[in-house]
Design an enzyme around this catalytic site. Structure first.
Site, PDB file in Angstrom:
ATOM      1  CB  CYS A 249      -5.386  -2.969 -16.707  1.00  0.00           C
ATOM      2  SG  CYS A 249      -5.590  -1.501 -15.540  1.00  0.00           S
ATOM      3  N   PRO A 410      -6.824   7.142 -11.891  1.00  0.00           N
ATOM      4  CG  PRO A 410      -5.302   8.226 -13.157  1.00  0.00           C
ATOM      5  CD  PRO A 410      -5.327   7.079 -12.090  1.00  0.00           C
TER       6      PRO A 410
END
Length: 558
Positions: A249, A410
Site C-alpha cells: 500500500c 483516509p
C-alpha cells in the site's frame, strides 16, 4: 400499454413535426418520434411480429444505451479528455471521485449526485485495489499487496457499470410512466416537457479510474489484465512504479520501486491494450511511490552518463571502495571514474539515499509524462498543498500542462495534520499558541477553538486551493465507503441491539430516508421491480401478473 400509434404524430407544439435531441453525453439515436416511426415500419414490414410495440422497443433501447463495456470506455474516455482540456483552461474545473467497492455503492453515489446537483459533470468513480483486496477477494480480507485474484478487478468494473446502467433504466422508466400519465390526462405541455427530459437525459455512466496496482506481473501480464479492465468499461488505468510481487500500500512501509525502463514497458502495455480495443482516448495515470519508497530491487541499466538508468542509480546509497576491499558476491557501479558499492540489505534489496524522495518523484513524473502517461499521481505521506506544489512546479517547468491525480486518503489524519499546519502558521506569524499542545491537537477539547475552525476551513477548501496552486486535476478518496459502511453499521448495531430496539432502525435509518428523499427507501423499486413490471406488460399485455399492484407494501412510501 403501447401507445406508439397515437404518438407517431405527436409534437410539443401540436404540429406533428419532428423533435430533435437536446445535446447530451451519448451518441444521438435521432428524435424519439423518428425512432418510433422507424421501429413501426420495421415491425409492420415483418408482418408476424404480433404484440410487439414500437414504443416499448424504443424505451428498452433507451434504457440500455451502452451495449458493451467498450461502448462505455470510449464514451467515458471522451468525457475525461474534455474535462482535462477544460481544466487546462480553468483550474477551478477540477474533477472528483469516491472509491466504490460494490456496484450498489456506485449506483447510490451517482443517484445522489443527480439528486443534489442535477448533473454528473466532473464526478467520476474510483476503483481502489486496496478495497478489492480487503473486500472482494475469495481469500477473504487481504492487505494491499496484489495478493488478490487479478480477475476480481475487471469483474468489479463490470459490476459497477451494471448497477449504473440499471440506474439509467430505473430513472428513465419513471419518466416513461410519467409521460404515459400526462398523455392519458391530455396534459400536452407536461408531456412535451417530459419528452424533452427523456431526449436530453444524462446517463449515470461516468468515467472510472481503475487501479491496476503494479500490473500483477510482467509487461505481458499487465497488458492482459489491462485489456480485461478496458473491455469491462475502464477508460482510465492507474499503474504504480513498485515491484509487482513486493507491492505495498502506498501509505505503508517497505515499498520497492523499479527502474524507469521496466515501468515504461508496462505503461506501453496499457497503451497497446487501449489501442487494440479501439479506445484511442484511453487515459493512463502513472503513480510514483518514490516519496515513501527507500528501496529498489534492481540497479538500472546505464549505457552512458546522464541517461535514465544513470539518473536512477545516482540516488542509490553508495560508498567508494577499492578492489582490494571487496567481499564475496559484491556488486559495484562506476561513476565519475570511481568504483562505488551500493548499500545492499540482507533482503537483497538496494537502498536509496535518505532525503531523495522528492527528487525521485519529480524524475519519475517527468519521465512518465514524456513516455505516454496522460496524468500523474504522487503518493504523499500527508495532505500539504505546498509540498505537492513544490514538486509540481518542478515538473511543470519541463512539462507545462502536467496534471495530477491526488489521493485525499483516509490514511491521513486530516484533523491532526491541518491543526498542526495551522499551529505552525500561527506560531510562525507570532500569534499566541500557548493555549494549545501541538502533540495533542486531535483532542476533542480543541474542537470549538479558533485554531480548529481555521483548520476545518483549510480542509474544506483544500481541493480548490490544491487544484489552483498544485495542478491537481482529479481529487479522489480511495476508501470512503469502506469507512461509511463501518460507521453506519456500528451506529445501527448500537441502537438496535440496545435499548432502542426497532426504534434504532426507524428513527436513524427509515425516517431519515423519508425525510431526506433517499430513493432507496423504496427498495423494491430500486432493485428493479418496476422495470420488471414494465417488461411483463410489454411481453404479456393485459395478462401480465405484476408486482406493483395495490397490495405492494412499497405503496406506503409513495
Amino acid at each position: 400499454m403501447d401507445s406508439s400509434k397515437n404518438f407517431v404524430n405527436y409534437a410539443p407544439d401540436g404540429s406533428g413535426g419532428s423533435l430533435s435531441f437536446a445535446p447530451r453525453d451519448t451518441e444521438p439515436f435521432g428524435s424519439y418520434r423518428q425512432q418510433l416511426e422507424q421501429l413501426g415500419h420495421l415491425i409492420e414490414a415483418r408482418g408476424n411480429w404480433h404484440g410487439i410495440g414500437a414504443e416499448s422497443v424504443l424505451r428498452m433501447r433507451l434504457q440500455n444505451r451502452f451495449q458493451t463495456g467498450l461502448d462505455i470506455a470510449r464514451h467515458t474516455a471522451a468525457i475525461m479528455r474534455r474535462d482535462m482540456a477544460s481544466y487546462d483552461a480553468d483550474p477551478s474545473l477540477y474533477t472528483q471521485s469516491l472509491g466504490c467497492w460494490h456496484g450498489f455503492i456506485a449506483q447510490q453515489k451517482m443517484i445522489s449526485i443527480k439528486k443534489h446537483f442535477d448533473v454528473t459533470d466532473r464526478r467520476y468513480l474510483y476503483l481502489s485495489g486496496w478495497m478489492v483486496a480487503a473486500m472482494r477477494s475469495g481469500f477473504g480480507p487481504l492487505p494491499d499487496q496484489s495478493m488478490h485474484e487479478k480477475t476480481s478487478v475487471p469483474a468489479l468494473i463490470e459490476e459497477l457499470y451494471t448497477f449504473l446502467r440499471q440506474a439509467d433504466a430505473r430513472e428513465l422508466g419513471g419518466l416513461f410512466r410519467e409521460l404515459d400519465r400526462a398523455r392519458g390526462a391530455g396534459r400536452v405541455a407536461e408531456a412535451s416537457a417530459l419528452l424533452e427530459r427523456i431526449e436530453g437525459y444524462q446517463t449515470h455512466i461516468v468515467p472510472i479510474i481503475a487501479d491496476i496496482d503494479a500490473g500483477f506481473g510482467n509487461a505481458e501480464a499487465t497488458y492482459l489484465l489491462a485489456r480485461k479492465m478496458i473491455e469491462a468499461g475502464a477508460c482510465a488505468l492507474q499503474i504504480e512504479n513498485q515491484v509487482s510481487d513486493e507491492k505495498q500500500c502506498g501509505h505503508q512501509d517497505g515499498k520497492v520501486t523499479v527502474p524507469h525502463e521496466d515501468f515504461l514497458a508496462k505503461v506501453r502495455a496499457c497503451r497497446y491494450a487501449f489501442l487494440e480495443l479501439g479506445v484511442e482516448d484511453g487515459i493512463i495515470v502513472t503513480r510514483t511511490d518514490s516519496l515513501g519508497a527507500g528501496l529498489t530491487r534492481q540497479i538500472a541499466v546505464s549505457k552512458e552518463p546522464g541517461d535514465l538508468g544513470d539518473q536512477y542509480n545516482s540516488f542509490l546509497d553508495c560508498e567508494e571502495v577499492g578492489l582490494d576491499s571487496l567481499g564475496n558476491g559484491e556488486v559495484l557501479i562506476s561513476r565519475d571514474g570511481k568504483l562505488l558499492r551500493p548499500r545492499r540489505l540482507p533482503s537483497n534489496l538496494y537502498q536509496f539515499r535518505a532525503g531523495t524522495g522528492e527528487d525521485r518523484c519529480v524524475l519519475d513524473s517527468i519521465t512518465s509524462l514524456q513516455n505516454g502517461a496522460d496524468l500523474i499521481w504522487i503518493e504523499t505521506e500527508r495532505p500539504h498543498v505546498e509540498q505537492i506544489a513544490g514538486m509540481m512546479d518542478r515538473i511543470r517547468d519541463v512539462v507545462p500542462n502536467a496534471k495530477l491525480v491526488y489521493n485525499n486518503s483516509p490514511s491521513f489524519n486530516w484533523t491532526l495534520n491541518f491543526r498542526q499546519q495551522v499551529f505552525d502558521a500561527m506560531q510562525g506569524g507570532g500569534r499566541d499558541v500557548s493555549g494549545y499542545d501541538r502533540a495533542r491537537l486531535m483532542s476533542a477539547e480543541y474542537d470549538q477553538t479558533p485554531l480548529a475552525a481555521e483548520a476545518d476551513e483549510r480542509i474544506r477548501t483544500f481541493q480548490k486551493e490544491a487544484s489552483r496552486r498544485a495542478g491537481i486535476f482529479h481529487h479522489l478518496i480511495t476508501l470512503p465507503t469502506y469507512h461509511t459502511a463501518a460507521l453506519s453499521t456500528d451506529n445501527l448495531a448500537r441502537e438496535y441491539f440496545g435499548d432502542q430496539g426497532m426504534l434504532g432502525y426507524v428513527l436513524n435509518v427509515q425516517r431519515q430516508e423519508l425525510r431526506q428523499g433517499i430513493a432507496c427507501v423504496r427498495h423494491q423499486n430500486m432493485s428493479g421491480s418496476d422495470i420488471g413490471d414494465d417488461h411483463k406488460e410489454y411481453f404479456a399485455g393485459e395478462a401480465a401478473l405484476k408486482a406493483g399492484g395495490a397490495h405492494n407494501t412499497m405503496n406506503q412510501f409513495t
